[in-house]
Structures are given as C-alpha cells and as structure tokens.
Design a protein around this motif. Sequence first.
Motif, PDB file in Angstrom:
ATOM      1  N   UNK A   9       0.864  -1.190   0.000  1.00 28.78           N
ATOM      2  CA  UNK A   9       0.000   0.000   0.000  1.00 28.78           C
ATOM      3  C   UNK A   9       0.895   1.232   0.000  1.00 28.78           C
ATOM      4  N   UNK A  10       1.445   1.533  -1.145  1.00 28.50           N
ATOM      5  CA  UNK A  10       2.325   2.683  -1.278  1.00 28.50           C
ATOM      6  C   UNK A  10       1.989   3.418  -2.556  1.00 28.50           C
ATOM      7  N   UNK A  11       2.566   4.594  -2.710  1.00 26.73           N
ATOM      8  CA  UNK A  11       2.276   5.384  -3.907  1.00 26.73           C
ATOM      9  C   UNK A  11       2.651   4.612  -5.161  1.00 26.73           C
ATOM     10  N   UNK A  12       1.740   4.497  -6.123  1.00 25.88           N
ATOM     11  CA  UNK A  12       2.080   3.795  -7.366  1.00 25.88           C
ATOM     12  C   UNK A  12       3.090   4.581  -8.171  1.00 25.88           C
ATOM     13  N   UNK A  35      -5.467   6.181   0.186  1.00 26.91           N
ATOM     14  CA  UNK A  35      -5.671   5.490   1.444  1.00 26.91           C
ATOM     15  C   UNK A  35      -4.952   4.148   1.410  1.00 26.91           C
ATOM     16  N   UNK A  36      -4.299   3.797   2.522  1.00 30.06           N
ATOM     17  CA  UNK A  36      -3.470   2.596   2.551  1.00 30.06           C
ATOM     18  C   UNK A  36      -4.026   1.497   3.450  1.00 30.06           C
ATOM     19  N   UNK A  46      -1.240   6.850   2.592  1.00 33.16           N
ATOM     20  CA  UNK A  46       0.067   6.293   2.255  1.00 33.16           C
ATOM     21  C   UNK A  46       1.209   7.022   2.952  1.00 33.16           C
ATOM     22  N   UNK A  47       0.936   8.195   3.494  1.00 33.03           N
ATOM     23  CA  UNK A  47       1.953   8.929   4.233  1.00 33.03           C
ATOM     24  C   UNK A  47       1.846   8.705   5.731  1.00 33.03           C
ATOM     25  N   UNK A  48       0.947   7.813   6.154  1.00 33.85           N
ATOM     26  CA  UNK A  48       0.811   7.493   7.568  1.00 33.85           C
ATOM     27  C   UNK A  48      -0.121   8.414   8.331  1.00 33.85           C
ATOM     28  N   UNK A  49      -0.849   9.288   7.655  1.00 36.41           N
ATOM     29  CA  UNK A  49      -1.774  10.205   8.316  1.00 36.41           C
ATOM     30  C   UNK A  49      -3.083   9.487   8.637  1.00 36.41           C
ATOM     31  N   UNK A  50      -3.602   9.671   9.836  1.00 37.89           N
ATOM     32  CA  UNK A  50      -4.871   9.094  10.240  1.00 37.89           C
ATOM     33  C   UNK A  50      -6.024   9.996   9.787  1.00 37.89           C
ATOM     34  N   UNK A  51      -7.044   9.385   9.172  1.00 37.77           N
ATOM     35  CA  UNK A  51      -8.185  10.137   8.643  1.00 37.77           C
ATOM     36  C   UNK A  51      -9.468   9.520   9.195  1.00 37.77           C
ATOM     37  N   UNK A  52     -10.229  10.302   9.949  1.00 36.88           N
ATOM     38  CA  UNK A  52     -11.501   9.834  10.492  1.00 36.88           C
ATOM     39  C   UNK A  52     -12.488   9.606   9.347  1.00 36.88           C
ATOM     40  N   UNK A 406      -7.089  17.801   6.819  1.00 35.58           N
ATOM     41  CA  UNK A 406      -7.176  18.091   8.247  1.00 35.58           C
ATOM     42  C   UNK A 406      -7.523  16.856   9.077  1.00 35.58           C
ATOM     43  N   UNK A 407      -7.795  15.719   8.389  1.00 40.03           N
ATOM     44  CA  UNK A 407      -7.975  14.468   9.121  1.00 40.03           C
ATOM     45  C   UNK A 407      -9.384  13.927   9.186  1.00 40.03           C
TER      46      UNK A 407
END
Length: 445
Positions: A9-12, A35-36, A46-52, A406-407
Amino acid sequence: MSSDRIYPAQRPESMDAFWMPFTANRQYKQRPRLLASAEGMYYVDVDGRQVLDGTAGLWCCNAGHGRREIAEAVSTQIQQMDFAPTFQMGHPLPFTLAERLVEIAPAGLNRVFFTNSGSESVDTALKIALAYHRARGDSSRTRLIGRELGYHGVGFGGISVGGMANNRKAFSAQLPGVDHLPHTLDLGRNAFTRGLPQHGAELADSLERMIQLHGAENIAAVIVEPLSGSAGVILPPLGYLQRLREITRAHGILLIFDEVITGYGRVGEPFAAQRWGVTPDIITTAKGLTNGAIPMGAVFVSDAIHDAFMHGPDNLIEFFHGYTYSGHPVAAAAALATLDIYQRDGLLTRAQDLEQYWEDALHSLGDHPNVIDIRNTGLVGAVHLASRDGAPGTRGYDVFEECFWQGAMVRCTGDIIAMSPPLIAEKEHIDQLIEILGRVINKAN
C-alpha cells in the motif's frame, strides 16, 4: 511468482492507466488522496496520516473497518470454494443468507434476488416490475416513474429513472416511457429542520397528475429513495412516503424503495421502510450488506410478486435474468459474517441511540459562514453551503478536500457536504468530525 505475494500500500509509480470513476481525474492526480489501510473508525493514508471516516467508506462500511470476523469468513470460504454457479446449480450459502435477510426485512418481503451492486439491484427491480405485470396479463404497464434528484445507480435503467442531470445528459440511450416526480428539497420552508421536514407531503400528489396523464393501466412502478443520499441528503417530508404508498396501492402500481444507502441500519432500523412505517413492494439494497468488504446486492420482493411468476410448466425458467456472480459464495460468506456483527452489536438500531447527539452536533454549525441549511436523520446528515457567484460546487469541493488534509473524510455533492459515519461511532468521533468540518468551513471563503 510467489503464491504469498502481498501488494504494498504505497504510492504507485504511475497513475496514468486507471480511469477513476466519478472523479475529476486531472484534478485528483495533481494532489492524490491515497488510502493505505483502515481500522475501526479511521483510515490511514500512504503517508501514515490518520483520517476519520465520516462517510462509512461510500455509505457501506456500517460496522467500521477491519472486522476480523468478515476477513476470516471470506478467507475460509475462498479456500473451501472460490466460485460456484447459481444458474441451474446452487450452493448452500445464498439460501442461508436469504433466510437470514428476510428475518430483518419488512413483513411480507420474503423473497431475495442477489446481485453485485446497487446499480444491478435497481435494474433487477425494474425488470421484475415489468415482468410481473406481464405475467399477470397487464402487459400495457410499461411506464416507470422516478424522481428528480434521485440516484439509482449507473445502469441504463437506473439513469433513466434517476433524476441527477449530470448522470443522464451524456447518455441518450435511456429507457423510453419514464417520468419523474418533483424532488422534495425545499429550503424556503424546511431549512434547518431537525429530522424529517414538516412541509412537502403534498408533493406526492404529483403522482396523481401523472396517473391522469398516462393512465394507471400504463404505469408499472414508482421508484424512490426514502432518503436521497447522493443528491445531498434530501429527506422525505412527514407523510410523503405514506401518501406515495396510498396512491400506488389504489392504482395497482408497484412501489420500489431504493435502500442501497439507507439499508442495514443507517436510519436506525434495518431499513428505512421500517423506521418510517411504509412497506413497499420491492426494496433494493447493496453497500452495507457485506460492510463493503465484497461487492454484493440483494433485492427484496413481496410474496405476491414472486408467486405471480411461479406458473406454467415447472421445467421452464420463470424469470430470464441474473448475473454470473448472483449469490457468489465468498460474498455470501461476507454478508453472513456482517449480519452476525450487526445483530450481536445492535448496530441495526444504534443510529437511533446516537441520533440526538448527532443532530445537536450538526446543527451547532448553523451559524457558520455560508451555511444555508443542515439536514439530518438517523446517522446521516448534510451541511448545505451557499454557492460562490459564478462557480457552483467549488466551495463544497474545497471544504471536502481540506477536511481530508485536516484528518476527516466527508463527501461533497456540489456545495453540499454529506456525512454518514460508521454505526460504531462514539460521541468523541462525532465531536472530532464536526470540529474539523466547522474549522474548515470557517476558513473557506
């Protein structure tokens, strides 16, 4: 090649080949939102950011993400049997699943036809309606009636009865003999209503005028979403659905509820038909049936409709329709595991428990700049923003995109921000979602 290949699950390396659905492809690929992974109420990009997740994926992950029970059921089934046909053959799971589904369906809807999506469910329902009247000798009943701003998927049947202009205008080969009821969005009388709007039940009487124009003997079915989700959470006025039921029943016209969005607990009962006390003749579903894990849809049909087909020699096919993957064993396993979760955790009615808190949180945004309406019911809601002069839809898109960074993941339909969080949401998740949305709206010019 290794049999245990895991695709990362990384940037293509390239994004050129994939023509994305319902997406401004050139705009998206300038700043992609990738989304990963997902667990519970959150995605991770894919950058490790958490998104509700404020939208239950795409109105489908009602039990939240990463449900191990579903993954295990899918894994077990695909190892045992990956595929089996259901044309003149069968396997146990769709029979078991259908019995489980009718247990939670409105009384009298005791037959289930399996599909693979909401679009297929709608086209199936329309074909059932037309074939039903023909089976009864009413072959003149060929006209279908949808509604303005309705969304019924992307098949030619669905876009014909649907009423969203952009989904229709590029495709000329639509079904003939289709008419549309007026939509029920009335900002002048119903803006900022909490729950179902008070005004607009009389709009159902437009059906009587269509009957006078076309003749009841020529109308097969009326199809509406109890709640129009894709058009921006447009709610049925109090008494509106009941009036449609009265008119259709009086004239022998079938009533179809498209519950692809509202099905499986979204408005606080298994189906909106139960929450609002109106039983149609057919219900279309998909999305939440498998919690979004595997594509699958189900069409609920009354005994009377089903039985009308069951005549003549018993060696003849009664209904010449179906899909290769109708009742797919892996999808059925996912659906059975999903139903277990819904029932064990009380998710089919949990939206009613959260409804008041959700409503209050949403309406706290009423004094924010450019907010012209807020709509809510169950665990679904919308914030309607004023359009920018000469640039409709841009404010809504900017809010949608900035919320992601912003998440929080929300949806936009033009300048309407729609939300439908998973039914496992807690109050703190609602607080987080509304705080992010409010902050972004305040900064949007």
